[in-house]
Write a protein that holds these residues in place. Structure first.
Motif, PDB file in Angstrom:
ATOM      1  N   ARG A  46       0.611  -1.290  -0.140  1.00 50.70           N
ATOM      2  CA  ARG A  46       0.117   0.036   0.059  1.00 50.70           C
ATOM      3  C   ARG A  46       0.838   1.264   0.045  1.00 50.70           C
ATOM      4  NH1 ARG A  46      -5.211   2.272   1.914  1.00 50.70           N
ATOM      5  NH2 ARG A  46      -5.961   0.242   2.031  1.00 50.70           N
ATOM      6  N   LEU A  47       1.972   1.064   0.837  1.00 48.68           N
ATOM      7  CA  LEU A  47       2.856   2.489   0.816  1.00 48.68           C
ATOM      8  C   LEU A  47       4.045   2.305  -0.437  1.00 48.68           C
ATOM      9  CD1 LEU A  47       3.936   2.145   4.503  1.00 48.68           C
ATOM     10  CD2 LEU A  47       2.299   3.664   3.398  1.00 48.68           C
ATOM     11  N   GLY A  48       3.695   1.547  -1.063  1.00 49.00           N
ATOM     12  CA  GLY A  48       4.381   1.387  -2.428  1.00 49.00           C
ATOM     13  C   GLY A  48       5.795   1.114  -2.391  1.00 49.00           C
ATOM     14  N   LEU A  49       6.144   0.200  -1.353  1.00 47.09           N
ATOM     15  CA  LEU A  49       7.247  -0.313  -1.105  1.00 47.09           C
ATOM     16  C   LEU A  49       7.533  -1.543  -1.638  1.00 47.09           C
ATOM     17  CD1 LEU A  49       7.451   0.628   2.866  1.00 47.09           C
ATOM     18  CD2 LEU A  49       8.984   1.640   1.218  1.00 47.09           C
ATOM     19  N   CYS A  50       6.705  -2.339  -1.864  1.00 48.66           N
ATOM     20  CA  CYS A  50       6.773  -3.792  -2.279  1.00 48.66           C
ATOM     21  C   CYS A  50       5.737  -3.943  -3.269  1.00 48.66           C
ATOM     22  CB  CYS A  50       7.270  -4.736  -1.650  1.00 48.66           C
ATOM     23  SG  CYS A  50       5.537  -5.584  -0.754  1.00 48.66           S
ATOM     24  N   SER A  51       5.849  -4.992  -4.137  1.00 52.55           N
ATOM     25  CA  SER A  51       4.584  -5.329  -5.086  1.00 52.55           C
ATOM     26  C   SER A  51       3.519  -6.032  -4.384  1.00 52.55           C
ATOM     27  CB  SER A  51       5.199  -6.118  -6.226  1.00 52.55           C
ATOM     28  OG  SER A  51       5.376  -7.552  -5.886  1.00 52.55           O
ATOM     29  N   LEU A  52       2.500  -5.668  -4.672  1.00 48.75           N
ATOM     30  CA  LEU A  52       1.062  -6.707  -4.330  1.00 48.75           C
ATOM     31  C   LEU A  52       1.354  -8.090  -4.564  1.00 48.75           C
ATOM     32  CD1 LEU A  52      -1.240  -6.291  -2.714  1.00 48.75           C
ATOM     33  CD2 LEU A  52      -2.720  -5.820  -4.675  1.00 48.75           C
ATOM     34  N   GLN A  53       2.051  -8.274  -5.550  1.00 48.02           N
ATOM     35  CA  GLN A  53       2.068  -9.823  -5.926  1.00 48.02           C
ATOM     36  C   GLN A  53       3.024 -10.650  -4.993  1.00 48.02           C
ATOM     37  OE1 GLN A  53       2.179  -7.303  -8.190  1.00 48.02           O
ATOM     38  NE2 GLN A  53       2.458  -8.151 -10.317  1.00 48.02           N
ATOM     39  N   ASP A  54       3.999  -9.773  -4.236  1.00 47.35           N
ATOM     40  CA  ASP A  54       4.841 -10.320  -3.323  1.00 47.35           C
ATOM     41  C   ASP A  54       4.033 -10.656  -2.061  1.00 47.35           C
ATOM     42  OD1 ASP A  54       7.239 -10.527  -4.553  1.00 47.35           O
ATOM     43  OD2 ASP A  54       8.214  -8.727  -3.509  1.00 47.35           O
ATOM     44  N   ALA A  55       2.985  -9.621  -1.731  1.00 47.47           N
ATOM     45  CA  ALA A  55       2.046  -9.878  -0.539  1.00 47.47           C
ATOM     46  C   ALA A  55       1.173 -11.138  -0.717  1.00 47.47           C
ATOM     47  CB  ALA A  55       1.442  -8.552  -0.491  1.00 47.47           C
TER      48      ALA A  55
END
Ligand code: NAD
Ligand code: ZN
Length: 367
Positions: free
Chosen positions: A284-293
């Motif tokens: 959400r904070l743009g630090l990592c990809s949603l795919q990783d989550a």
């Protein structure tokens, strides 16, 4: 084949041995690290029934004078009254400084017996024989010992390193599946902190870790090595050790909101949901990809762990209740939330000064 992880703490360095059949060989290991010593085994009633006979037999065969101190299973045993009783029974058994206090059990027994070992005669020799997956990969590594008080969890205790840790994977055979899964969430955590290769290995080998000894030895060894490395850099939790709290700021708040009702949520389940929250919030904070989550969530789901706050049975609390619970966590310093966030799988970092409004809006969407 057993594996050995050395915990490098200068003159207090010690080995964690991970393998099968170690409780059967405990007498030989003890005779090696503490020649001629007597032994007070501290354990809980469940473990006494299931694992103590093998250990006692081995100690007695090696000619080690052994006394057993048995406490009730459960978190309530990490208390002043039980601590007092354990200390007095150790003294009553004439255990001297050079003798061994041996913790046989999960994290409760390890924390309680470790604090008793640290306190009796200002420190007796201490050996850990962890019998839950959580204790083998987490609580028996790093030297934190202690008990709870009415003011909160783990508020009285000491940093006290053992002379040896014997992690016998055979002991896990009697562990209920739900407890095994809960410990597995901490295993996954190590991959997510700084070892993407290990996380991928877990994705490919999870069913083996749940079923066979060799894969268990491997997963536990990697986990211990990972924790030992972080602890050696930061024994008393000034900096990097905070990384071990990945998923825990969310997880502790969830545990608090269900009032530590283990029927609804055990610690490792809170951690599993917390890990997913940490990754989704990072996305959400743009630090990592949603795919990783999503990859993190998929893996935890596959092994039967909960991954979303809405998975908790009877969940009623809202985002503000969750925020309050998070601010009560001891990791909150001067009103600023310190969070462990991630730039990707295996790329976690300590994030300071998180924006509370962003967190609230994230939680509203999650709940
Ligand atoms: P636990 O010690 O309560 O064990 C869980 C349950 O499993 C108990 O009922 C126990 O009797 C039973 N059990 C243990 N081994 C068994 C076996 N081989 N077969 C069948 N049953 C078995 O809980 P835990 O999850 O191991 O540890 C939780 C505790 O660890 C908490 O108090 C937590 O604060 C502490 N902890 C400490 C550290 C640290 O660094 N010191 C880190 C993490 C957690
Ligand atoms: Zn934990």
């Amino acid at each position: 084949e057993p594996q050995t992880v050395e915990v490098g703490l200068g003159d207090r360095a010690y080995d964690i041995i991970i393998g099968a059949g170690l409780l059967e060989q405990a007498g030989e290991h003890l005779a090696r690290v503490a020649p001629g010593a007597a032994c007070a085994v501290v354990t809980d009633a469940n473990v006494a029934r299931l694992q103590l006979p093998v250990l006692r037999h081995s100690l007695e065969k090696a000619g080690i004078r052994t006394v057993s101190i048995i406490v009730e299973p459960g978190e309530a045993s990490k208390s002043f009254p039980v601590f007092q009783r354990v200390c007095e029974e150790i003294l009553e058994a004439r255990i001297e400084r050079r003798d061994v206090v041996l913790a046989l059990g999960g994290g409760v027994v390890g924390d309680l017996a470790g604090f008793a070992a640290a306190s009796v005669r200002r420190g007796s020799r201490f050996v850990q024989a962890p019998t839950t997956l959580l204790a083998q990969v987490d609580s028996s590594v790093g030297g934190k010992t202690g008990i709870n008080t009415p003011q909160g969890k783990n508020l009285v205790g000491a940093f006290y390193q053992p002379s040896l840790v014997l992690a016998d994977v055979d002991a896990l055979a009697t562990l209920p599946l739900r407890e095994f899964r809960a410990g597995y969430a901490e295993v996954v955590k190590y991959g997510l902190i700084d070892d993407a290769f290990f996380f991928e290995w877990l994705e490919n080998n999870a069913s083996a870790v749940f079923a066979d000894r060799a894969a268990r030895v491997e997963a536990i060894s990697v986990s211990c090595r990972s924790k030992a490395k972080i602890v050696a850099r930061d024994e008393t939790e000034q900096g990097d050790r905070a990384l071990l709290n990945l998923g825990h700021t969310f997880g502790h708040a969830l545990e608090r909101l269900v009032r530590y009702d283990g029927e609804r949520l055990v610690h490792g389940e809170g951690v599993a949901i917390g890990l997913v929250c940490a990754f989704r919030f990072s996305a959400r904070l743009g630090l990592c990809s949603l795919q990783d989550a999503e990859r993190v969530g998929r893996h935890l789901t596959r092994v039967g762990l909960p991954t979303r706050i809405r998975d908790i049975s009877g969940w009623r609390d809202d985002a503000d209740a969750m925020l309050d619970a998070m601010f009560q966590d001891k990791k909150v310093e001067k009103g600023a939330l310190t969070f462990i966030l991630a730039r990707g799988i295996g790329r976690s970092f300590v994030a300071k000064g998180i924006d509370v409004d962003q967190l609230r809006s994230f939680l509203k969407d999650e709940i």
